[in-house]
Design a protein around this motif. Structure first.
Motif, PDB file in Angstrom:
ATOM      1  N   GLU A  40       0.846  -1.193   0.000  1.00 38.02           N
ATOM      2  CA  GLU A  40       0.000   0.000   0.000  1.00 38.02           C
ATOM      3  C   GLU A  40       0.883   1.246   0.000  1.00 38.02           C
ATOM      4  N   THR A  41       0.248   2.390  -0.211  1.00 36.52           N
ATOM      5  CA  THR A  41       1.027   3.626  -0.258  1.00 36.52           C
ATOM      6  C   THR A  41       0.306   4.744   0.464  1.00 36.52           C
ATOM      7  N   ASP A  42       1.001   5.862   0.633  1.00 36.85           N
ATOM      8  CA  ASP A  42       0.449   7.072   1.229  1.00 36.85           C
ATOM      9  C   ASP A  42       1.110   8.236   0.479  1.00 36.85           C
ATOM     10  N   LYS A  43       0.378   8.843  -0.451  1.00 41.10           N
ATOM     11  CA  LYS A  43       1.002   9.858  -1.308  1.00 41.10           C
ATOM     12  C   LYS A  43       1.388  11.114  -0.520  1.00 41.10           C
ATOM     13  N   GLU A  44       0.672  11.404   0.590  1.00 40.25           N
ATOM     14  CA  GLU A  44       1.055  12.551   1.417  1.00 40.25           C
ATOM     15  C   GLU A  44       2.395  12.285   2.099  1.00 40.25           C
ATOM     16  N   LEU A  45       2.581  11.049   2.575  1.00 43.01           N
ATOM     17  CA  LEU A  45       3.853  10.682   3.200  1.00 43.01           C
ATOM     18  C   LEU A  45       4.976  10.738   2.164  1.00 43.01           C
ATOM     19  N   ILE A  67      18.650   9.271   0.186  1.00 41.81           N
ATOM     20  CA  ILE A  67      17.886   8.338   1.029  1.00 41.81           C
ATOM     21  C   ILE A  67      16.415   8.757   1.073  1.00 41.81           C
ATOM     22  N   SER A  68      16.175  10.053   1.272  1.00 48.65           N
ATOM     23  CA  SER A  68      14.794  10.551   1.344  1.00 48.65           C
ATOM     24  C   SER A  68      14.067  10.365   0.019  1.00 48.65           C
ATOM     25  N   TYR A  69      14.768  10.634  -1.082  1.00 48.62           N
ATOM     26  CA  TYR A  69      14.157  10.461  -2.405  1.00 48.62           C
ATOM     27  C   TYR A  69      13.815   9.000  -2.661  1.00 48.62           C
ATOM     28  N   LYS A  70      14.642   8.098  -2.148  1.00 44.55           N
ATOM     29  CA  LYS A  70      14.360   6.661  -2.317  1.00 44.55           C
ATOM     30  C   LYS A  70      13.077   6.286  -1.571  1.00 44.55           C
ATOM     31  N   ARG A  71      12.916   6.814  -0.360  1.00 44.66           N
ATOM     32  CA  ARG A  71      11.684   6.544   0.402  1.00 44.66           C
ATOM     33  C   ARG A  71      10.464   7.068  -0.352  1.00 44.66           C
ATOM     34  N   ALA A  72      10.586   8.273  -0.892  1.00 42.16           N
ATOM     35  CA  ALA A  72       9.476   8.855  -1.652  1.00 42.16           C
ATOM     36  C   ALA A  72       9.185   8.035  -2.908  1.00 42.16           C
ATOM     37  N   THR A  73      10.244   7.604  -3.594  1.00 39.41           N
ATOM     38  CA  THR A  73      10.085   6.817  -4.823  1.00 39.41           C
ATOM     39  C   THR A  73       9.346   5.511  -4.537  1.00 39.41           C
ATOM     40  N   ASP A  74       9.741   4.835  -3.477  1.00 38.38           N
ATOM     41  CA  ASP A  74       9.089   3.565  -3.108  1.00 38.38           C
ATOM     42  C   ASP A  74       7.593   3.750  -2.904  1.00 38.38           C
ATOM     43  N   TYR A  76       5.685   6.344  -4.106  1.00 34.68           N
ATOM     44  CA  TYR A  76       5.039   6.740  -5.372  1.00 34.68           C
ATOM     45  C   TYR A  76       4.815   5.527  -6.279  1.00 34.68           C
ATOM     46  N   GLN A  77       5.783   4.610  -6.306  1.00 33.28           N
ATOM     47  CA  GLN A  77       5.688   3.450  -7.198  1.00 33.28           C
ATOM     48  C   GLN A  77       4.590   2.475  -6.781  1.00 33.28           C
ATOM     49  N   ASP A  82      -1.109   6.158 -12.944  1.00 28.36           N
ATOM     50  CA  ASP A  82      -1.629   7.230 -13.780  1.00 28.36           C
ATOM     51  C   ASP A  82      -1.758   8.518 -12.966  1.00 28.36           C
ATOM     52  N   GLU A  83      -2.239   8.372 -11.734  1.00 28.96           N
ATOM     53  CA  GLU A  83      -2.424   9.532 -10.854  1.00 28.96           C
ATOM     54  C   GLU A  83      -1.081  10.125 -10.415  1.00 28.96           C
ATOM     55  N   LEU A  84      -0.097   9.273 -10.183  1.00 27.10           N
ATOM     56  CA  LEU A  84       1.172   9.713  -9.595  1.00 27.10           C
ATOM     57  C   LEU A  84       2.327   9.800 -10.597  1.00 27.10           C
ATOM     58  N   LYS A  85       2.015   9.692 -11.893  1.00 30.03           N
ATOM     59  CA  LYS A  85       3.102   9.636 -12.877  1.00 30.03           C
ATOM     60  C   LYS A  85       3.975  10.891 -12.874  1.00 30.03           C
TER      61      LYS A  85
END
Length: 304
Positions: A40-45, A67-74, A76-77, A82-85
Protein backbone atom coordinates in the motif's frame (compact mmCIF):
# COMPACT_ATOMS: atom_id res chain seq x y z
CA UNK A 1 -3.92 16.57 12.06
CA UNK A 2 -0.69 17.33 13.90
CA UNK A 3 1.34 15.73 11.09
CA UNK A 4 -0.50 17.90 8.53
CA UNK A 5 0.15 21.03 10.59
CA UNK A 6 3.84 20.14 10.79
CA UNK A 7 3.95 19.52 7.04
CA UNK A 8 2.41 22.95 6.36
CA UNK A 9 4.85 24.60 8.78
CA UNK A 10 7.70 22.81 7.03
CA UNK A 11 6.52 24.16 3.68
CA UNK A 12 6.54 27.71 5.05
CA UNK A 13 10.06 27.23 6.43
CA UNK A 14 11.21 25.73 3.12
CA UNK A 15 9.78 28.66 1.14
CA UNK A 16 11.61 31.04 3.49
CA UNK A 17 14.87 29.16 2.73
CA UNK A 18 15.07 27.89 6.33
CA UNK A 19 16.14 24.50 5.03
CA UNK A 20 17.58 23.10 8.25
CA UNK A 21 14.44 23.94 10.23
CA UNK A 22 12.24 22.70 7.40
CA UNK A 23 14.01 19.35 7.34
CA UNK A 24 13.55 18.93 11.10
CA UNK A 25 9.86 19.78 10.80
CA UNK A 26 9.32 17.33 7.93
CA UNK A 27 11.13 14.65 9.96
CA UNK A 28 8.76 15.25 12.89
CA UNK A 29 5.75 14.96 10.57
CA UNK A 30 7.07 11.67 9.14
CA UNK A 31 7.36 10.17 12.64
CA UNK A 32 3.68 10.84 13.27
CA UNK A 33 2.41 9.14 10.11
CA UNK A 34 1.72 5.44 10.19
CA UNK A 35 3.81 3.45 7.72
CA UNK A 36 1.54 1.96 5.02
CA UNK A 37 0.99 -1.79 4.96
CA UNK A 38 2.99 -3.89 2.54
CA UNK A 39 1.89 -3.15 -1.03
CA UNK A 40 0.00 0.00 0.00
CA UNK A 41 1.03 3.63 -0.26
CA UNK A 42 0.45 7.07 1.23
CA UNK A 43 1.00 9.86 -1.31
CA UNK A 44 1.05 12.55 1.42
CA UNK A 45 3.85 10.68 3.20
CA UNK A 46 5.68 10.34 -0.12
CA UNK A 47 5.44 14.10 -0.67
CA UNK A 48 6.80 14.84 2.82
CA UNK A 49 9.74 12.49 2.19
CA UNK A 50 10.33 14.33 -1.08
CA UNK A 51 10.42 17.71 0.64
CA UNK A 52 12.67 16.23 3.31
CA UNK A 53 15.02 15.26 0.48
CA UNK A 54 14.72 18.70 -1.13
CA UNK A 55 15.75 20.31 2.17
CA UNK A 56 18.82 18.07 2.41
CA UNK A 57 19.64 18.81 -1.23
CA UNK A 58 19.52 22.55 -0.59
CA UNK A 59 21.87 22.00 2.35
CA UNK A 60 24.26 20.17 -0.01
CA UNK A 61 23.79 16.94 1.98
CA UNK A 62 23.27 14.80 -1.09
CA UNK A 63 23.58 11.43 0.63
CA UNK A 64 20.71 12.32 2.96
CA UNK A 65 18.72 13.66 0.03
CA UNK A 66 19.22 10.40 -1.89
CA UNK A 67 17.89 8.34 1.03
CA UNK A 68 14.79 10.55 1.34
CA UNK A 69 14.16 10.46 -2.41
CA UNK A 70 14.36 6.66 -2.32
CA UNK A 71 11.68 6.54 0.40
CA UNK A 72 9.48 8.86 -1.65
CA UNK A 73 10.09 6.82 -4.82
CA UNK A 74 9.09 3.57 -3.11
CA UNK A 75 5.80 5.11 -2.00
CA UNK A 76 5.04 6.74 -5.37
CA UNK A 77 5.69 3.45 -7.20
CA UNK A 78 3.13 1.61 -5.04
CA UNK A 79 0.34 4.05 -5.86
CA UNK A 80 -1.91 4.61 -8.87
CA UNK A 81 0.63 5.05 -11.66
CA UNK A 82 -1.63 7.23 -13.78
CA UNK A 83 -2.42 9.53 -10.85
CA UNK A 84 1.17 9.71 -9.59
CA UNK A 85 3.10 9.64 -12.88
CA UNK A 86 4.16 13.27 -12.71
CA UNK A 87 5.25 12.87 -9.09
CA UNK A 88 7.36 9.88 -10.14
CA UNK A 89 8.83 11.82 -13.10
CA UNK A 90 9.71 14.70 -10.78
CA UNK A 91 11.45 12.47 -8.23
CA UNK A 92 13.35 10.58 -10.93
CA UNK A 93 14.85 13.85 -12.19
CA UNK A 94 15.89 14.75 -8.65
CA UNK A 95 17.42 11.33 -8.09
CA UNK A 96 19.41 11.71 -11.30
CA UNK A 97 20.75 15.09 -10.20
CA UNK A 98 21.69 13.63 -6.82
CA UNK A 99 23.63 10.76 -8.40
CA UNK A 100 25.76 13.25 -10.32
CA UNK A 101 26.53 15.29 -7.21
CA UNK A 102 27.35 12.15 -5.23
CA UNK A 103 29.99 11.33 -7.83
CA UNK A 104 28.28 8.11 -8.96
CA UNK A 105 28.80 9.02 -12.60
CA UNK A 106 26.42 9.80 -15.42
CA UNK A 107 25.42 6.22 -16.26
CA UNK A 108 23.33 5.76 -13.11
CA UNK A 109 21.89 9.27 -13.42
CA UNK A 110 20.85 8.56 -17.03
CA UNK A 111 18.69 5.66 -15.87
CA UNK A 112 16.66 8.02 -13.73
CA UNK A 113 16.62 10.77 -16.35
CA UNK A 114 15.31 8.31 -18.99
CA UNK A 115 12.39 7.26 -16.77
CA UNK A 116 11.52 10.89 -16.14
CA UNK A 117 11.89 11.77 -19.81
CA UNK A 118 9.57 9.00 -20.99
CA UNK A 119 6.85 10.14 -18.58
CA UNK A 120 7.16 13.85 -19.37
CA UNK A 121 7.25 13.29 -23.13
CA UNK A 122 3.96 11.37 -22.88
CA UNK A 123 2.48 14.13 -20.71
CA UNK A 124 3.55 16.84 -23.19
CA UNK A 125 2.07 14.93 -26.12
CA UNK A 126 -1.23 14.72 -24.26
CA UNK A 127 -1.14 18.40 -23.29
CA UNK A 128 -0.47 19.46 -26.89
CA UNK A 129 -3.55 17.55 -28.04
CA UNK A 130 -5.81 18.91 -25.29
CA UNK A 131 -7.88 21.72 -26.74
CA UNK A 132 -8.44 23.68 -23.53
CA UNK A 133 -4.96 23.22 -22.02
CA UNK A 134 -3.89 26.34 -20.14
CA UNK A 135 -0.74 28.24 -21.09
CA UNK A 136 0.66 27.61 -17.62
CA UNK A 137 0.13 23.87 -17.95
CA UNK A 138 1.70 23.76 -21.42
CA UNK A 139 4.73 25.77 -20.27
CA UNK A 140 5.11 23.40 -17.32
CA UNK A 141 5.27 20.33 -19.56
CA UNK A 142 7.48 22.02 -22.16
CA UNK A 143 9.96 23.12 -19.52
CA UNK A 144 10.31 19.68 -17.97
CA UNK A 145 10.85 17.97 -21.32
CA UNK A 146 13.37 20.66 -22.34
CA UNK A 147 15.31 20.16 -19.10
CA UNK A 148 15.56 16.45 -19.78
CA UNK A 149 16.74 17.02 -23.35
CA UNK A 150 19.56 19.06 -21.78
CA UNK A 151 20.37 16.07 -19.56
CA UNK A 152 20.40 13.86 -22.67
CA UNK A 153 22.81 16.25 -24.39
CA UNK A 154 20.32 17.18 -27.14
CA UNK A 155 20.79 20.92 -26.73
CA UNK A 156 19.22 22.03 -30.04
CA UNK A 157 15.95 20.23 -29.27
CA UNK A 158 15.92 21.66 -25.77
CA UNK A 159 16.42 25.18 -27.09
CA UNK A 160 13.48 24.83 -29.49
CA UNK A 161 11.24 23.87 -26.57
CA UNK A 162 12.51 26.78 -24.46
CA UNK A 163 11.72 29.11 -27.40
CA UNK A 164 8.24 27.60 -27.63
CA UNK A 165 7.71 28.60 -24.00
CA UNK A 166 8.70 32.17 -24.90
CA UNK A 167 6.19 32.12 -27.79
CA UNK A 168 3.42 30.90 -25.47
CA UNK A 169 4.29 33.55 -22.88
CA UNK A 170 4.36 36.32 -25.50
CA UNK A 171 0.80 35.47 -26.52
CA UNK A 172 -0.46 35.23 -22.94
CA UNK A 173 -2.43 38.25 -21.67
CA UNK A 174 -3.36 37.01 -18.20
CA UNK A 175 -0.23 38.03 -16.21
CA UNK A 176 -0.24 34.46 -14.95
CA UNK A 177 2.53 33.91 -12.39
CA UNK A 178 3.51 30.50 -13.74
CA UNK A 179 3.65 31.60 -17.38
CA UNK A 180 5.94 34.53 -16.54
CA UNK A 181 8.06 32.30 -14.28
CA UNK A 182 8.56 29.68 -16.98
CA UNK A 183 9.38 32.38 -19.53
CA UNK A 184 12.05 33.72 -17.16
CA UNK A 185 13.45 30.21 -16.69
CA UNK A 186 13.43 29.60 -20.44
CA UNK A 187 15.36 32.81 -21.08
CA UNK A 188 17.88 31.80 -18.42
CA UNK A 189 18.29 28.37 -19.98
CA UNK A 190 18.80 29.77 -23.49
CA UNK A 191 21.27 32.24 -22.01
CA UNK A 192 23.20 29.37 -20.45
CA UNK A 193 23.29 27.54 -23.80
CA UNK A 194 24.60 30.67 -25.53
CA UNK A 195 27.13 31.32 -22.76
CA UNK A 196 28.61 27.84 -23.08
CA UNK A 197 28.83 28.38 -26.85
CA UNK A 198 30.81 31.63 -26.24
CA UNK A 199 27.98 33.67 -27.78
CA UNK A 200 28.15 36.17 -24.96
CA UNK A 201 26.04 38.99 -26.39
CA UNK A 202 23.15 36.61 -27.04
CA UNK A 203 23.54 35.13 -23.56
CA UNK A 204 23.47 38.60 -21.98
CA UNK A 205 20.31 39.52 -23.91
CA UNK A 206 18.50 36.43 -22.59
CA UNK A 207 19.71 36.94 -19.01
CA UNK A 208 18.52 40.56 -19.12
CA UNK A 209 15.15 39.41 -20.49
CA UNK A 210 14.87 36.94 -17.60
CA UNK A 211 15.59 39.72 -15.08
CA UNK A 212 12.90 41.94 -16.63
CA UNK A 213 10.37 39.10 -16.50
CA UNK A 214 11.15 38.50 -12.83
CA UNK A 215 10.65 42.18 -12.10
CA UNK A 216 7.36 42.06 -14.03
CA UNK A 217 6.18 39.07 -12.01
CA UNK A 218 6.94 40.84 -8.73
CA UNK A 219 4.95 43.84 -9.94
CA UNK A 220 1.83 42.15 -11.34
CA UNK A 221 1.60 39.36 -8.77
CA UNK A 222 2.36 41.29 -5.57
CA UNK A 223 -0.15 39.28 -3.56
CA UNK A 224 1.90 36.10 -4.03
CA UNK A 225 4.88 37.23 -1.93
CA UNK A 226 7.36 35.92 -4.51
CA UNK A 227 10.88 35.15 -3.32
CA UNK A 228 13.19 34.66 -6.30
CA UNK A 229 16.45 35.78 -4.71
CA UNK A 230 18.19 32.50 -5.62
CA UNK A 231 17.23 32.96 -9.26
CA UNK A 232 18.42 36.58 -9.27
CA UNK A 233 21.75 35.54 -7.73
CA UNK A 234 22.15 32.99 -10.52
CA UNK A 235 21.32 35.56 -13.20
CA UNK A 236 23.77 38.15 -11.86
CA UNK A 237 26.51 35.53 -11.60
CA UNK A 238 25.79 34.35 -15.14
CA UNK A 239 25.92 37.93 -16.42
CA UNK A 240 29.26 38.32 -14.64
CA UNK A 241 30.59 35.19 -16.35
CA UNK A 242 29.34 36.37 -19.75
CA UNK A 243 31.02 39.76 -19.39
CA UNK A 244 34.17 38.03 -18.15
CA UNK A 245 34.05 35.92 -21.32
CA UNK A 246 33.67 39.14 -23.34
CA UNK A 247 36.82 40.47 -21.64
CA UNK A 248 34.88 43.28 -19.93
CA UNK A 249 36.16 42.77 -16.37
CA UNK A 250 34.61 45.84 -14.72
CA UNK A 251 31.12 44.90 -15.92
CA UNK A 252 31.77 41.32 -14.77
CA UNK A 253 32.74 42.48 -11.27
CA UNK A 254 29.68 44.77 -11.17
CA UNK A 255 27.34 41.79 -11.59
CA UNK A 256 29.31 39.50 -9.28
CA UNK A 257 28.97 42.21 -6.62
CA UNK A 258 25.22 42.43 -7.21
CA UNK A 259 25.00 38.69 -6.62
CA UNK A 260 27.21 39.01 -3.55
CA UNK A 261 25.01 41.69 -2.00
CA UNK A 262 21.99 39.39 -2.17
CA UNK A 263 24.02 36.40 -0.97
CA UNK A 264 25.29 38.18 2.13
CA UNK A 265 22.06 39.98 3.01
CA UNK A 266 20.00 36.96 3.96
CA UNK A 267 19.47 35.58 7.43
CA UNK A 268 20.44 32.10 6.18
CA UNK A 269 23.28 32.90 3.81
CA UNK A 270 24.95 29.98 2.07
CA UNK A 271 28.67 30.12 2.85
CA UNK A 272 29.59 27.94 -0.11
CA UNK A 273 27.71 30.17 -2.56
CA UNK A 274 29.33 33.31 -1.08
CA UNK A 275 32.75 31.67 -1.39
CA UNK A 276 32.13 30.69 -5.02
CA UNK A 277 31.09 34.27 -5.76
CA UNK A 278 34.32 35.65 -4.26
CA UNK A 279 36.31 33.15 -6.31
CA UNK A 280 34.65 34.49 -9.47
CA UNK A 281 35.63 38.05 -8.53
CA UNK A 282 39.12 36.84 -7.67
CA UNK A 283 39.42 35.27 -11.12
CA UNK A 284 38.58 38.59 -12.74
CA UNK A 285 41.19 40.44 -10.68
CA UNK A 286 43.78 37.73 -11.38
CA UNK A 287 43.11 38.00 -15.11
CA UNK A 288 43.75 41.75 -14.83
CA UNK A 289 47.04 41.00 -13.02
CA UNK A 290 45.74 42.68 -9.86
CA UNK A 291 47.23 39.88 -7.82
CA UNK A 292 46.91 41.47 -4.36
CA UNK A 293 43.17 42.07 -4.81
CA UNK A 294 42.79 38.56 -6.21
CA UNK A 295 44.61 37.05 -3.23
CA UNK A 296 42.37 38.90 -0.76
CA UNK A 297 39.25 37.63 -2.52
CA UNK A 298 40.57 34.05 -2.61
CA UNK A 299 41.43 34.29 1.11
CA UNK A 300 37.93 35.56 1.87
CA UNK A 301 36.54 32.59 -0.02
CA UNK A 302 38.70 30.15 1.95
CA UNK A 303 37.52 31.67 5.25
CA UNK A 304 33.89 30.93 4.32
Amino acid sequence: KKALDLYNNGLIQFQKKDYEDARKTFAEAIKLIKVPKYGETDKELALIWEYHGDSSFKLAEYGEADISYKRATDLYQKGDQDELKESLARIMLKKGNTQILLGHGSSRAKLYYNVSFQIWETVLEKDRSTEDVTNARLCHSLYNVALLYIKKGEIDVAEKLFKEILDVAEGDTTDDFEVIEYAARANTSIGNIRNVADKYDEAIAHYEAAIELRKQNLEVNKEMDIDDKEEMIGLYNNLGKAYFGKKEPEKAVKFFRKANRILTSGRHKNGLSVAENWVQMGNVRFKEKEYEDARELYNDALRM
